[in-house]
Write an enzyme that holds these catalytic residues in place. Structure first.
Site, PDB file in Angstrom:
ATOM      1  N   ASP B 148       0.988  -1.431   0.133  1.00 25.11           N
ATOM      2  CA  ASP B 148      -0.198   0.335   0.265  1.00 25.11           C
ATOM      3  C   ASP B 148       0.913   1.198  -0.381  1.00 25.11           C
ATOM      4  OD1 ASP B 148      -1.798  -2.143   0.762  1.00 25.11           O
ATOM      5  OD2 ASP B 148      -3.079  -0.798   1.875  1.00 25.11           O
ATOM      6  N   LYS B 212      -6.840   3.160  -3.714  1.00 25.16           N
ATOM      7  CA  LYS B 212      -7.294   3.751  -2.339  1.00 25.16           C
ATOM      8  C   LYS B 212      -7.474   4.501  -1.992  1.00 25.16           C
ATOM      9  CE  LYS B 212      -5.043   2.044   2.202  1.00 25.16           C
ATOM     10  NZ  LYS B 212      -4.142   1.429   3.538  1.00 25.16           N
ATOM     11  N   LYS B 248      -9.707   0.619  -2.599  1.00 22.54           N
ATOM     12  CA  LYS B 248      -9.635   0.159  -1.657  1.00 22.54           C
ATOM     13  C   LYS B 248     -10.182   1.064  -0.845  1.00 22.54           C
ATOM     14  CE  LYS B 248      -7.029  -0.707   2.357  1.00 22.54           C
ATOM     15  NZ  LYS B 248      -5.419  -1.176   2.497  1.00 22.54           N
TER      16      LYS B 248
END
Lengths: 480, 312
Positions: B148, B212, B248
């Protein structure tokens, strides 16, 4: 496994529908003179909801007499801030009983509970709150130093927004000191009759609001009654013209909110996802039973294919079915007669060579239903581009230049609403200046507010409702 | 498919042709979808679906091996009294806790649960490219199979899109076949929905497997309009390229209601195909217990107190 939404029906336990209703005259429910009644049904199930008294001319006369007496003896003498208090009280009671109104409206009209709950009922209460505040400030409404009510107002409202149209009519009339005889639409009288209960609950003086149920003949008796000072009508252009003829030379004044064939204009630089949403709410809000619906989509030709593709994908997601289900987007058509009319005009689109498209959707067996439909390849010469369909049917046309868009948008006998979709602010202002329509939405559609005047050009009507301009229609100005 | 070369003019041209986002319209669409009423069987399905999509996260300075192990145990069996509860989607930690998490998961039957590491000088992203690369390599070498990373928001806002783009390209190269790359846009710092759409496309063009919303350290985080716009972006990307990119949302999703609203957004924007942990994850920590409590309620008919779900 897939994410299918389980049924989420709103309970009907909250409403208490009587087997039959009388007329609301002089603060009480009374029997009509004749024994004639008519049924009001749930258009989603065709089940009879209640038996409604039919008002003939003598009943209308009784209601007008009650309204005149209330005007002369009570309402015109009351201090304006006291009038305002009644309106505030009505607004609060409507909020308290909001769920009841929403469920009842959905049952009687066929529109989804999501709309009655989130739009119709809150907006109706908002109209009473807004006008309550005006009651003691009318000197500042722009109708002169000495604004005075007309007296007794006859009001005739349609079936597409039964409670909301009642609020649009009754709230400004009462705030300005008029008394009212209201005739709700034949197919949707129930929320008006519940509103009568609210008037009782609020302790509104008897005769200030009277409600007479019936059909076109009842409306005609109201329009032609000699002791009516003003007519306020929302409905079809045909009936509106009849009213205008009937009151010509009588000294009665009138506001008329009539039909429309709103143009929703999409330029090639529009915010496309929100444009698609706006087109959907423009034509499928309230099953397209909206006089200001964006029923003519004018798309710049270079984005036509992309836009239609996105639009079709979005329309495929519209949930058609049980209006009481909280996830329903498109409910039932209000009546068999309206369904027949939608079918008739739409079939002319097929016959005249436009291309029909509807998503796959299973319609319930009982009740009146029409799938969300778009016609592409429509031209100005097609009936579906000219006539108001008043259903979930969108006609798509194209244009090449901004001027062509405006010319086509204005090329209609109507002039109620229009929408402009572009990220360019200067073009919004330019288009708004050229468009001959009473309401112009920029990058949105079908948004309403009590402070905003609403009304049409040309065959879409006379006068305005809402805002300061709407108040003026219920006031006489000038010297006493 | 190479839609964009890493040059300034190419990136600008690509982003310029994206349609604008009308904020009022996007907010009202998101709000309308928030009114969807999800009941009975569909609620049951949605709760299990949401549990399986959670990236169970701890990103605190106070994280210890003990804390991480406890979280891993919970990830495998969220409710020890009910084996029908699915495992979560992944564990998400800082890179120095990746090895601990991996080892513990493997030891307790959680081999199938991936470990995600936040990377590239998370959360601010204010470090040299070399440091960001090393940060990522450390995580990969410790066994992370999901990275991430954060974008350089300063570079994005100042118009240095090449820097944002090439950083993603470099990190993607390091990930190679070893790890999935999630690119954190930190939408709370990008502020406008136009920026969210641009950054989403920029990240996808540079090689993101997931986009995300947030680090969870900045508020607002995963608001409904932001998630809506990102879902529209992956939907449009799929139409352009035939490739499905994941989304996400992370930060601020605490209740079952919040989570179900996210699933509704997915269903009615990108479509059902995205309703899988392969394409949709929810970055959260407190959310899991609320989902478990709602699940118990559906099963038993009454709400259990907070002491009937485990605290980890």
């Amino acid at each position: 496994m897939t994410f299918e939404y389980s049924p989420a029906p709103e309970s009907t336990a909250i409403v208490d529908i009587s087997a039959q209703y009388g007329l609301f005259i002089n603060g009480k429910f009374v029997a009509a003179k004749g024994s004639k009644t008519f049924n009001t049904i749930n258009p989603a199930t065709e089940k009879v909801l209640s038996k409604i008294a039919y008002a003939q001319a003598s009943d209308v006369d009784k209601a007008v007499v009650a309204a005149r007496s209330a005007y002369t003896k009570v309402w015109s003498k009351m201090a304006p801030q006291e009038r305002g208090k009644y309106l505030f009280r009505i607004a609060r009671i409507m909020q308290e009983r909001a769920r009841e109104f929403a469920v009842l409206e959905t049952m009687d009209n066929g529109k989804p509970i999501r709309e009655t709950r989130d739009i119709d009922v809150p907006l109706a209460a908002a109209h009473f709150f807004y006008h309550a505040g005006w009651a003691d400030k009318l000197k500042y409404a722009g109708a002169g130093d000495n604004p005075r009510p007309h007296g007794v107002v006859g009001q005739i409202i349609p079936w597409n927004f039964p409670l909301l149209m009642l609020a649009w009519k009754v709230a400004p009339a009462l705030a300005t000191g008029n008394t009212v005889v209201l005739k709700p639409a034949e197919t949707t009288p129930l929320t008006a009759l519940l509103f009568a209960e609210v008037c009782q609950q609020a302790g509104l003086p008897a005769g200030v609001v009277n409600i007479v149920t019936g059909d076109g003949a009842t409306g005609s008796a109201l329009v032609n009654h000699p002791d009516i000072d003003k007519i306020a009508f929302t409905g079809s252009t045909g009936v509106g013209k009849g009213i205008a003829r009937a009151i010509a030379g009588t000294g009665k004044s009138a506001t008329l909110e009539l039909g429309g064939k709103g143009a929703n204009i999409v330029f090639d630089d529009s915010p496309i996802d929100q444009t698609v949403e706006g087109i959907v709410s423009g034509i499928f809000f309230n099953q397209g039973h909206v006089c200001c619906a964006g029923s003519r989509l004018l798309v710049q030709e270079n984005v036509h294919d992309e836009l239609i593709e996105k639009l079709k994908r979005r329309i495929s997601q519209i949930r058609v079915g049980d209006p009481l289900d909280k996830n329903t987007d498109l409910g039932a058509i209000n009546s068999a007669a309206q369904l027949a009319r939608i079918k008739e005009i739409s079939s002319s689109g097929d016959a005249e060579g436009a291309h029909r498209w509807s998503p796959e959707c299973t319609l319930p067996e009982k009740g009146f239903w029409y799938p969300p439909t778009i016609f592409t390849g429509v031209t100005q010469a097609n009936r579906i581009a000219q006539e108001e369909i008043f259903g979930p049917v969108l006609s798509v046309l194209t244009f090449r230049t901004p001027q062509e868009a405006i010319d086509k948008a204005n090329n209609t006998p109507y002039g109620l609403s229009a929408g402009v979709w572009t990220e360019k602010g200067s073009r919004i202002l330019w288009a708004a200046k050229q468009l001959k329509a009473g309401v112009i939405w920029a990058n949105t559609f079908n948004k309403f507010d009590p402070a905003s005047p609403f009304g049409g050009y040309k065959e879409s009507g006379w006068g305005r409702e809402g805002g300061r301009h709407g108040l003026a229609a219920y006031l006489k100005g000038g010297e006493k | 498919m190479q839609l964009v070369e890493g040059t300034d003019s190419s990136i600008r041209r690509f982003l310029k042709q994206l349609p604008g986002v009308d904020q009022v319209g996007a907010e009202s669409r998101a709000a309308m979808l928030g009114t969807r009423s999800i009941k009975t069987a569909s609620k049951k399905w949605a709760i299990d679906c949401a549990i399986s999509m959670i990236d169970l996260t701890t990103l605190e300075g106070s994280d210890t091996d003990g804390k991480v192990k406890a979280l891993c145990t919970k990830a495998v069996h969220p409710d020890p009294t009910d084996p029908t509860v699915p495992s979560v989607g992944a564990i998400c930690v800082y890179n120095d806790k990746v090895a601990t998490a991996r080892k513990h998961l493997d030891a307790i039957g959680g081999q199938s649960i991936p470990v995600a590491a936040v990377s590239t000088a998370f959360p601010s992203g204010r470090a040299s490219l070399e440091v960001k690369k090393q940060d990522t390599l450390d995580a990969l070498n410790s066994g992370a199979t999901e990275i991430d990373m954060v974008i350089d928001r300063g570079a994005f806002l100042s118009g240095d899109l090449v820097k944002v783009f090439t950083e993603i390209v470099y990190i993607k190269e390091l990930c190679g076949d070893r790890a999935h790359l999630k690119v954190i846009l930190e939408t709370g710092e990008l502020v406008t929905l136009d920026n969210v759409r641009k950054a989403s496309h920029l990240a996808m063009a540079a090689g993101a497997d997931f986009i995300k919303t947030s680090t969870g350290k900045i508020s607002p985080a995963a608001t409904a309009p932001v998630v809506l716009v990102m879902l529209e972006a992956v939907r449009d990307w799929y139409e352009m390229t035939g490739i499905r990119i994941g989304v996400k949302p992370a930060g601020g999703i605490r209740t079952t209601k919040d989570a179900i609203k996210q699933l509704v957004l997915v269903r009615e924007t990108a479509g059902e195909e995205w309703l899988t942990p392969k394409l949709f994850r929810i970055g959260a920590s407190a959310l899991l217990n609320d989902l478990l409590m709602q699940r118990m309620k559906l099963r038993n008919g009454n709400y259990a107190g907070p002491n009937y779900v485990t605290l980890d």
